[in-house]
Structures are given as structure tokens and as C-alpha cells.
Design an enzyme around this catalytic site. Structure first.
Site, PDB file in Angstrom:
ATOM      1  N   SER A  50       0.790  -1.229   0.000  1.00 20.62           N
ATOM      2  CA  SER A  50       0.000   0.000   0.000  1.00 20.62           C
ATOM      3  C   SER A  50       0.826   1.285   0.000  1.00 20.62           C
ATOM      4  O   SER A  50       0.299   2.345  -0.285  1.00 20.62           O
ATOM      5  CB  SER A  50      -0.954   0.018   1.193  1.00 20.62           C
ATOM      6  OG  SER A  50      -0.239   0.154   2.398  1.00 20.62           O
ATOM      7  N   LYS A  96       1.335   5.204   6.703  1.00 15.90           N
ATOM      8  CA  LYS A  96       0.660   5.917   5.621  1.00 15.90           C
ATOM      9  C   LYS A  96       1.190   7.351   5.583  1.00 15.90           C
ATOM     10  O   LYS A  96       1.822   7.834   6.518  1.00 15.90           O
ATOM     11  CB  LYS A  96      -0.864   5.965   5.824  1.00 15.90           C
ATOM     12  CG  LYS A  96      -1.534   4.613   5.927  1.00 15.90           C
ATOM     13  CD  LYS A  96      -1.543   3.870   4.628  1.00 15.90           C
ATOM     14  CE  LYS A  96      -2.260   2.531   4.811  1.00 15.90           C
ATOM     15  NZ  LYS A  96      -1.903   1.560   3.839  1.00 15.90           N
TER      16      LYS A  96
END
Length: 187
Positions: A50, A96
């Protein structure tokens, strides 16, 4: 036969004393390093794609090892575009990129990421990244960060991020990604 307290017995005792001092100092240094590591750092192994191309990996065997520093988070807030580590609902450490800050709104209009209804210009190192309008960005309506941080994965197609889980509150933050420590070829 008794050995008098002379050079032979004195030098043996002196060598043992020096050896014990070296061991004692080595253990103190190792203990200090462990305490500093425990209080100031955290290692995260990337187990999902991701955050590619920034951070790579699909499992613990082939994932990047990232050293997260946890000290500056005590006196400074995460900044836009920093990669942060946080704990998800299951207690797993996730990384993230920060897009929206507390009090802001994030939206996507015609493929352009917007913060407070203004186009967000990405820094040069993120020019190859394109964020997708999935999840709560699909409607085109602004999503409030509230008191949290709106985070997105750099591989927007394969990222379970704030588009699906909402903003990340400060109490779930571990720190900011500091340095990739493994594999050596990607340091």
C-alpha cells in the site's frame, strides 16, 4: 606452598578487576541503548504494497524495515506529506502518508486531491503518485479530519487508509518514519 602477595598474584587480580569493569561498562551501555530504543524508536516491517514505491514489501520475509522515531511526536504535530506509523483497530502497526491535518477537510474533485477546497500540490518526490477517489472520497464531498489526520497510501489502488477507516486520531500515532534500515540495498 603459599604464594606471597607479589607481582604474580597482584597482576592477576588487577586483570580480573579490569575485565569486570569492561563487562560492567558494556552492560551499562547496552542497557542504556535498549532504554533509549524502547522510549524513542519503533521498528515496523512493511507487509503490504500500500505504500509502494516509497515502502515495499508483501510479507515479513521481504518487507522494508522502517525505523520510526517516537520522540518528536511529543512536542510537534505530524506534517503534511510525512509518513507516519500508527496502530490500527486490530493493534497492527501501519504506515501511511499524512494528507489532511486536524481541522481541515479533504476531497477529490475531477481527480484532483483538495484540502479545504484548494488543490493540493504534491511535492516533487510525490509527482509519480496518483491518489484515487475511492471510499469516502468517491462522493466528491469534503471529509472532515476533525481532530485527526487524513492519511493515504502511496499505492492508492491497494491501500486501506482514511478513505475507508476515517482520520487517524493522535492517540493512535506511534511516530514518524525516520529511516529504512533493511534491506541494505534500499537504505
Amino acid at each position: 606452598r603459599r604464594i606471597p602477595h607479589g607481582k604474580e598474584s597482584g597482576s592477576g587480580w588487577e586483570m580480573r578487576r579490569r575485565l569486570f569493569n569492561i563487562i560492567e561498562h558494556s552492560l551499562a551501555v547496552a542497557g542504556g541503548i535498549l532504554i533509549i530504543y524502547h522510549l524513542a524508536f519503533h521498528v515496523t516491517v512493511i507487509t503490504s504494497g500500500s505504500m509502494q514505491p516509497t515502502l515495499c514489501g508483501t510479507s515479513k520475509e521481504n518487507g522494508d524495515w522502517v525505523l520510526t522515531e517516537c520522540i518528536t511526536g511529543r512536542w510537534r504535530e505530524p506534517k503534511r506529506f510525512e509518513v507516519i506509523a500508527f496502530v490500527d483497530e486490530l493493534g497492527v502497526s501501519i504506515m501511511k502518508r499524512v494528507i489532511g491535518l486536524p481541522g481541515e477537510t479533504v476531497s477529490m474533485q475531477e481527480g484532483v486531491l483538495m484540502v479545504d477546497e484548494n488543490p493540493l500540490s504534491l511535492p516533487p518526490f510525490l509527482q509519480a503518485v496518483s491518489y484515487r477517489n475511492y471510499g469516502n472520497l468517491r462522493e466528491g464531498n469534503p471529509v472532515s479530519c476533525g481532530a485527526g489526520y487524513y492519511v493515504l497510501g502511496d499505492d492508492s489502488i491497494d491501500s486501506l487508509d482514511s478513505r475507508f477507516t476515517g482520520p487517524i486520531l493522535k492517540d493512535r500515532l506511534l511516530g514518524r518514519a525516520w529511516v529504512r534500515i533493511w534491506p541494505a540495498s534500499r537504505m
